[in-house]
Design an enzyme around this catalytic site. Sequence first.
Site, PDB file in Angstrom:
ATOM      1  N   ASN A 110       0.862  -1.157   0.015  1.00  0.00           N
ATOM      2  CA  ASN A 110      -0.097  -0.054   0.001  1.00  0.00           C
ATOM      3  C   ASN A 110       0.905   1.185   0.004  1.00  0.00           C
ATOM      4  O   ASN A 110       1.581   1.622   1.174  1.00  0.00           O
ATOM      5  CB  ASN A 110      -0.840   0.102   1.242  1.00  0.00           C
ATOM      6  N   TRP A 111       1.250   1.784  -1.239  1.00  0.00           N
ATOM      7  CA  TRP A 111       1.991   2.990  -1.360  1.00  0.00           C
ATOM      8  C   TRP A 111       1.249   4.315  -0.781  1.00  0.00           C
ATOM      9  O   TRP A 111       2.112   5.150  -0.562  1.00  0.00           O
ATOM     10  CB  TRP A 111       2.422   3.418  -2.860  1.00  0.00           C
ATOM     11  N   LYS A 112       0.068   4.222  -0.370  1.00  0.00           N
ATOM     12  CA  LYS A 112      -0.632   5.422   0.415  1.00  0.00           C
ATOM     13  C   LYS A 112      -0.265   6.621  -0.533  1.00  0.00           C
ATOM     14  O   LYS A 112      -0.126   6.420  -2.031  1.00  0.00           O
ATOM     15  CB  LYS A 112       0.025   5.879   1.723  1.00  0.00           C
ATOM     16  N   HIS A 133      -9.489   1.059   4.859  1.00  0.00           N
ATOM     17  CA  HIS A 133      -8.390   1.320   5.473  1.00  0.00           C
ATOM     18  C   HIS A 133      -8.525   2.255   6.653  1.00  0.00           C
ATOM     19  O   HIS A 133      -9.481   3.265   6.569  1.00  0.00           O
ATOM     20  CB  HIS A 133      -7.339   1.933   4.580  1.00  0.00           C
ATOM     21  N   GLU A 152      -7.067   4.757   7.709  1.00  0.00           N
ATOM     22  CA  GLU A 152      -6.767   6.225   7.316  1.00  0.00           C
ATOM     23  C   GLU A 152      -7.975   6.756   6.662  1.00  0.00           C
ATOM     24  O   GLU A 152      -8.403   7.742   6.752  1.00  0.00           O
ATOM     25  CB  GLU A 152      -5.578   6.321   6.407  1.00  0.00           C
ATOM     26  N   GLU A 166      -5.196  -4.703  10.693  1.00  0.00           N
ATOM     27  CA  GLU A 166      -4.126  -3.813  10.895  1.00  0.00           C
ATOM     28  C   GLU A 166      -4.734  -2.828  12.163  1.00  0.00           C
ATOM     29  O   GLU A 166      -5.508  -1.880  12.121  1.00  0.00           O
ATOM     30  CB  GLU A 166      -4.438  -2.768   9.530  1.00  0.00           C
ATOM     31  N   GLY A 209       2.544   2.461  10.831  1.00  0.00           N
ATOM     32  CA  GLY A 209       3.244   3.559  10.533  1.00  0.00           C
ATOM     33  C   GLY A 209       4.092   3.995  11.876  1.00  0.00           C
ATOM     34  O   GLY A 209       4.818   5.055  11.892  1.00  0.00           O
ATOM     35  N   SER A 263       3.465  -1.935  10.414  1.00  0.00           N
ATOM     36  CA  SER A 263       4.901  -1.906  10.636  1.00  0.00           C
ATOM     37  C   SER A 263       5.511  -3.373  10.536  1.00  0.00           C
ATOM     38  O   SER A 263       6.370  -3.832  11.122  1.00  0.00           O
ATOM     39  CB  SER A 263       5.245  -1.564  12.138  1.00  0.00           C
ATOM     40  N   GLY A 285       2.870  -1.196   4.416  1.00  0.00           N
ATOM     41  CA  GLY A 285       2.952   0.391   3.876  1.00  0.00           C
ATOM     42  C   GLY A 285       4.171   1.000   3.563  1.00  0.00           C
ATOM     43  O   GLY A 285       4.782   0.506   2.678  1.00  0.00           O
ATOM     44  N   GLY A 286       5.063   1.538   4.720  1.00  0.00           N
ATOM     45  CA  GLY A 286       6.428   1.920   4.563  1.00  0.00           C
ATOM     46  C   GLY A 286       7.310   1.213   3.820  1.00  0.00           C
ATOM     47  O   GLY A 286       7.988   1.550   2.918  1.00  0.00           O
TER      48      GLY A 286
HETATM   49  P1  PGA Z   1       2.720   0.423   7.585  1.00  0.00           P
HETATM   50  O1  PGA Z   1       1.392   0.626   7.046  1.00  0.00           O
HETATM   51  O2  PGA Z   1       3.536  -0.888   7.049  1.00  0.00           O
HETATM   52  O3  PGA Z   1       3.749   1.656   7.239  1.00  0.00           O
HETATM   53  O4  PGA Z   1       2.794   0.424   9.050  1.00  0.00           O
HETATM   54  C1  PGA Z   1       0.534  -0.304   6.758  1.00  0.00           C
HETATM   55  C2  PGA Z   1      -0.680   0.262   6.288  1.00  0.00           C
HETATM   56  O5  PGA Z   1      -1.153   1.118   6.531  1.00  0.00           O
HETATM   57  O6  PGA Z   1      -1.508  -0.615   5.358  1.00  0.00           O
END
Ligand code: PGA
Length: 252
Positions: A9-11, A97, A99, A169, A175, A215, A236-237
């Site tokens: 997930n590149w966001k 998600h 977010e 998640e 993050g 994470s 994510g990251g």
């Molecule tokens: P993260 O994000 O790996 O940076 O913690 C995961 C996500 O939001 O899907």
Amino acid sequence: MRKKIVAGNWKMNLLYEEGLQLVRDILQAKPVVAADRLAVICPSFITLQATAALLVDQPYCSIGAQNCATHLSGAYTGEVSASQLRSVGVEYVIIGHSERRQLFSETNVMIAAKVRQALDCNMKVIFCCGEPLEVRDEGGHNAYVAAQISDSLFDLQSADLQNLIIAYEPIWAIGTGRNASVQQAQDMHAFIRSHISGKFGEAVAQDLSILYGGSCKPSNAKELFACPDVDGGLIGGASLVASDFVSIINSF
Ligand code: PGA
């Protein structure tokens, strides 16, 4: 048998060319491919079509979007529908998600509508759920996640679940660098599977891929993926660095 899946997930990161270079770097690094494994790359809308073109000969690497509209078409300025995504070759879509829930006020009802749209457009859904820290601290995490799943998914038919993936998640792990422990992840994944089994039956629940997100990185992916009910990760990251993403894909 359920698939092992790693989705990136590149966001809202990477400009157009940077995104394409990342896809090329991932392919260049030749992640392990196998019939029961799948990688899904989920860039921003602007990069979807070109990424789909780069992945056209890659049966074990698919393309996903990070969101879709609650409606099929019409006067919804700024929205992108599931049918539009499908029309440029997108196969997966992340829905719900945290977010989107927190920053864009998406409710379980809106998320249910998006899931229906995506499935009706022959897309596969990566449905996200997970509790905030205060709920975890009070011990209410199972009930919280169960309600997210029941409210958004329990109107589906059993056959729909073939096109559904759940990503657990915990919000406190996203993050933050603080991942859920192996035991916390396994316990919640087993709970989610039993919750799905209670509604749709054991066979459907056993076929469902449940991903862990929050994470997840090369240093912890192996132990998380070794849990019997953890079928991969939503990353994510670490999905923004080709070598890290490929290392996570290779962690099964
Ligand atoms: P993260 O994000 O790996 O940076 O913690 C995961 C996500 O939001 O899907």
